[in-house]
Design a protein around this motif. Structure first.
Motif, PDB file in Angstrom:
ATOM      1  N   ARG A 239     -12.047 -46.271  67.958  1.00 26.38           N
ATOM      2  CA  ARG A 239     -10.663 -46.311  68.457  1.00 26.38           C
ATOM      3  C   ARG A 239     -10.400 -47.619  69.198  1.00 26.38           C
ATOM      4  O   ARG A 239      -9.370 -48.274  69.004  1.00 26.38           O
ATOM      5  N   LEU A 240     -11.348 -48.010  70.041  1.00 26.00           N
ATOM      6  CA  LEU A 240     -11.160 -49.217  70.840  1.00 26.00           C
ATOM      7  C   LEU A 240     -11.143 -50.459  69.953  1.00 26.00           C
ATOM      8  O   LEU A 240     -10.271 -51.326  70.100  1.00 26.00           O
ATOM      9  N   LEU A 241     -12.091 -50.535  69.014  1.00 23.52           N
ATOM     10  CA  LEU A 241     -12.134 -51.703  68.141  1.00 23.52           C
ATOM     11  C   LEU A 241     -10.889 -51.760  67.258  1.00 23.52           C
ATOM     12  O   LEU A 241     -10.340 -52.850  67.023  1.00 23.52           O
ATOM     13  N   LEU A 242     -10.417 -50.618  66.799  1.00 21.92           N
ATOM     14  CA  LEU A 242      -9.201 -50.596  65.986  1.00 21.92           C
ATOM     15  C   LEU A 242      -8.004 -51.109  66.776  1.00 21.92           C
ATOM     16  O   LEU A 242      -7.168 -51.851  66.248  1.00 21.92           O
ATOM     17  N   SER A 243      -7.923 -50.743  68.046  1.00 20.80           N
ATOM     18  CA  SER A 243      -6.824 -51.244  68.878  1.00 20.80           C
ATOM     19  C   SER A 243      -6.903 -52.767  69.015  1.00 20.80           C
ATOM     20  O   SER A 243      -5.881 -53.462  68.966  1.00 20.80           O
ATOM     21  N   GLU A 244      -8.117 -53.304  69.151  1.00 24.03           N
ATOM     22  CA  GLU A 244      -8.287 -54.753  69.272  1.00 24.03           C
ATOM     23  C   GLU A 244      -7.876 -55.458  67.980  1.00 24.03           C
ATOM     24  O   GLU A 244      -7.255 -56.525  68.015  1.00 24.03           O
ATOM     25  N   VAL A 245      -8.229 -54.845  66.847  1.00 22.33           N
ATOM     26  CA  VAL A 245      -7.847 -55.431  65.557  1.00 22.33           C
ATOM     27  C   VAL A 245      -6.329 -55.410  65.401  1.00 22.33           C
ATOM     28  O   VAL A 245      -5.722 -56.387  64.938  1.00 22.33           O
TER      29      VAL A 245
ATOM     30  N   ASP B 200       0.919 -49.862  67.000  1.00 22.05           N
ATOM     31  CA  ASP B 200      -0.319 -49.207  66.550  1.00 22.05           C
ATOM     32  C   ASP B 200      -1.425 -49.392  67.582  1.00 22.05           C
ATOM     33  O   ASP B 200      -2.221 -48.486  67.835  1.00 22.05           O
ATOM     34  N   ALA B 201      -1.484 -50.601  68.175  1.00 21.47           N
ATOM     35  CA  ALA B 201      -2.495 -50.861  69.201  1.00 21.47           C
ATOM     36  C   ALA B 201      -2.285 -49.953  70.405  1.00 21.47           C
ATOM     37  O   ALA B 201      -3.250 -49.392  70.948  1.00 21.47           O
ATOM     38  N   GLU B 202      -1.033 -49.798  70.817  1.00 22.54           N
ATOM     39  CA  GLU B 202      -0.730 -48.920  71.960  1.00 22.54           C
ATOM     40  C   GLU B 202      -1.187 -47.491  71.674  1.00 22.54           C
ATOM     41  O   GLU B 202      -1.792 -46.832  72.535  1.00 22.54           O
ATOM     42  N   SER B 203      -0.929 -47.010  70.466  1.00 20.36           N
ATOM     43  CA  SER B 203      -1.325 -45.650  70.094  1.00 20.36           C
ATOM     44  C   SER B 203      -2.835 -45.478  70.155  1.00 20.36           C
ATOM     45  O   SER B 203      -3.338 -44.484  70.707  1.00 20.36           O
ATOM     46  N   GLU B 204      -3.577 -46.440  69.613  1.00 23.67           N
ATOM     47  CA  GLU B 204      -5.035 -46.333  69.599  1.00 23.67           C
ATOM     48  C   GLU B 204      -5.614 -46.450  71.006  1.00 23.67           C
ATOM     49  O   GLU B 204      -6.593 -45.782  71.341  1.00 23.67           O
ATOM     50  N   LEU B 205      -5.013 -47.294  71.835  1.00 25.10           N
ATOM     51  CA  LEU B 205      -5.495 -47.423  73.210  1.00 25.10           C
ATOM     52  C   LEU B 205      -5.269 -46.130  73.994  1.00 25.10           C
ATOM     53  O   LEU B 205      -6.119 -45.735  74.798  1.00 25.10           O
ATOM     54  N   SER B 206      -4.151 -45.481  73.756  1.00 29.24           N
ATOM     55  CA  SER B 206      -3.880 -44.201  74.423  1.00 29.24           C
ATOM     56  C   SER B 206      -4.907 -43.155  74.002  1.00 29.24           C
ATOM     57  O   SER B 206      -5.415 -42.392  74.834  1.00 29.24           O
ATOM     58  N   LYS B 207      -5.225 -43.126  72.703  1.00 30.25           N
ATOM     59  CA  LYS B 207      -6.222 -42.175  72.215  1.00 30.25           C
ATOM     60  C   LYS B 207      -7.601 -42.501  72.783  1.00 30.25           C
ATOM     61  O   LYS B 207      -8.354 -41.599  73.167  1.00 30.25           O
ATOM     62  N   ALA B 208      -7.916 -43.794  72.832  1.00 29.08           N
ATOM     63  CA  ALA B 208      -9.219 -44.199  73.379  1.00 29.08           C
ATOM     64  C   ALA B 208      -9.348 -43.781  74.835  1.00 29.08           C
ATOM     65  O   ALA B 208     -10.396 -43.285  75.274  1.00 29.08           O
TER      66      ALA B 208
END
Length: 261
Positions: free
Chosen positions: A64-70, A79-87
């Motif tokens: 999740r964290l790496l996906l947000s960085e990508v 999309d980054a905000e969503s993944e960071l919230s999930k992380a």
């Protein structure tokens, strides 16, 4: 005895499907491949690998964290905000989440949200605090809060003056003061820390262009494209430079190259 043609076709199709789906590969293998793609960089392939991991392991915090960085590198900020919230909900520490989230909010044009994150004590590592303060400084500059931005930069410097994000924020402050040489020196320091930072390279091209160094700016855009051909903004940047030089035909070709991407 020859195998019937339709049977051979079925075998070929099955082999292709198995190769495309990464049959037998574990989530750990897909994650390692994603890391390799990020280094190349091939962000599109990295996203595919990380989504494969998350299909099998939805609670994988590292993925999740790496996906947000990508997504941040791809400028896909929602999309980054969503993944960071999930992380964060999965227990990824604030050290890793909040600096990225603050940066994401600024890039989304919502500096108030970035400032609302504050500077909690849960962000403990010097590097993370420097990145968080750098994002706050950028948000404050966005809002015209110059004095507050300078205080945030001082705090970031105390935490870790070597962070690329901080160097770029300082460069933006220098550029706003028409100190182009100082801004370029700071940008170059940031690039030394992170040679593949498209953010730093785009900023350098813009700084060179604002100083009238159009040929040098063009070389930086070409460097971006050499690292990542999908960076259509670099093609558009080159087109803008060519228009400034009066070369409409070359500019049209650069725009077409961007459209293809």
């Amino acid at each position: 005895m020859k195998r019937p043609r339709h049977n051979r076709s079925k075998v070929i199709v099955a082999a292709l499907i198995l190769s495309l789906t990464g049959c037998g590969e574990s989530p750990e293998q897909h994650f390692r491949q994603a890391q390799e793609f990020v280094q190349k960089p091939d962000y599109k392939a990295a996203v595919i690998e990380l989504k494969t991991v998350l299909q099998k392991q939805p609670d994988n915090r590292e993925a999740r964290l790496l996906l947000s960085e990508v997504y941040i590198k791809k400028e896909a900020y929602p999309d980054a905000e969503s993944e960071l919230s999930k992380a964060s909900s999965l227990g990824v520490p604030d050290d890793q989440v909040l600096p990225l989230l603050a940066k994401t909010y600024v890039r989304m044009g919502d500096p108030q949200k970035a400032l609302a994150l504050g500077t909690p004590a849960t962000v403990q590592s010097p590097g993370a605090r420097a990145r968080l303060y750098a994002a706050r400084a950028e948000a404050q500059l966005y809002l015209g809060q110059r004095a507050d931005a300078e205080q945030s930069i001082v705090a970031a410097n105390k935490a870790d003056p070597r962070q690329p994000e901080l160097l770029l924020t300082r460069a933006k402050l220098a550029l706003s003061d028409k100190q182009n040489d100082q801004a370029l020196a700071l940008i170059d320091q940031a690039i030394q820390q992170d040679p593949k930072s498209t953010e730093a390279l785009y900023f350098k091209a813009a700084a060179l262009e604002s100083g009238g160094k159009l040929d040098d700016a063009g070389k930086v855009y070409q460097q971006i494209l050499a690292d990542d051909p999908s960076q259509f903004r670099a093609d558009l940047g080159i087109a803008g430079l060519q228009l400034k030089k009066g070369d409409v035909t070359a500019a049209d070709k650069s725009i077409q190259a961007a459209e293809k991407v």
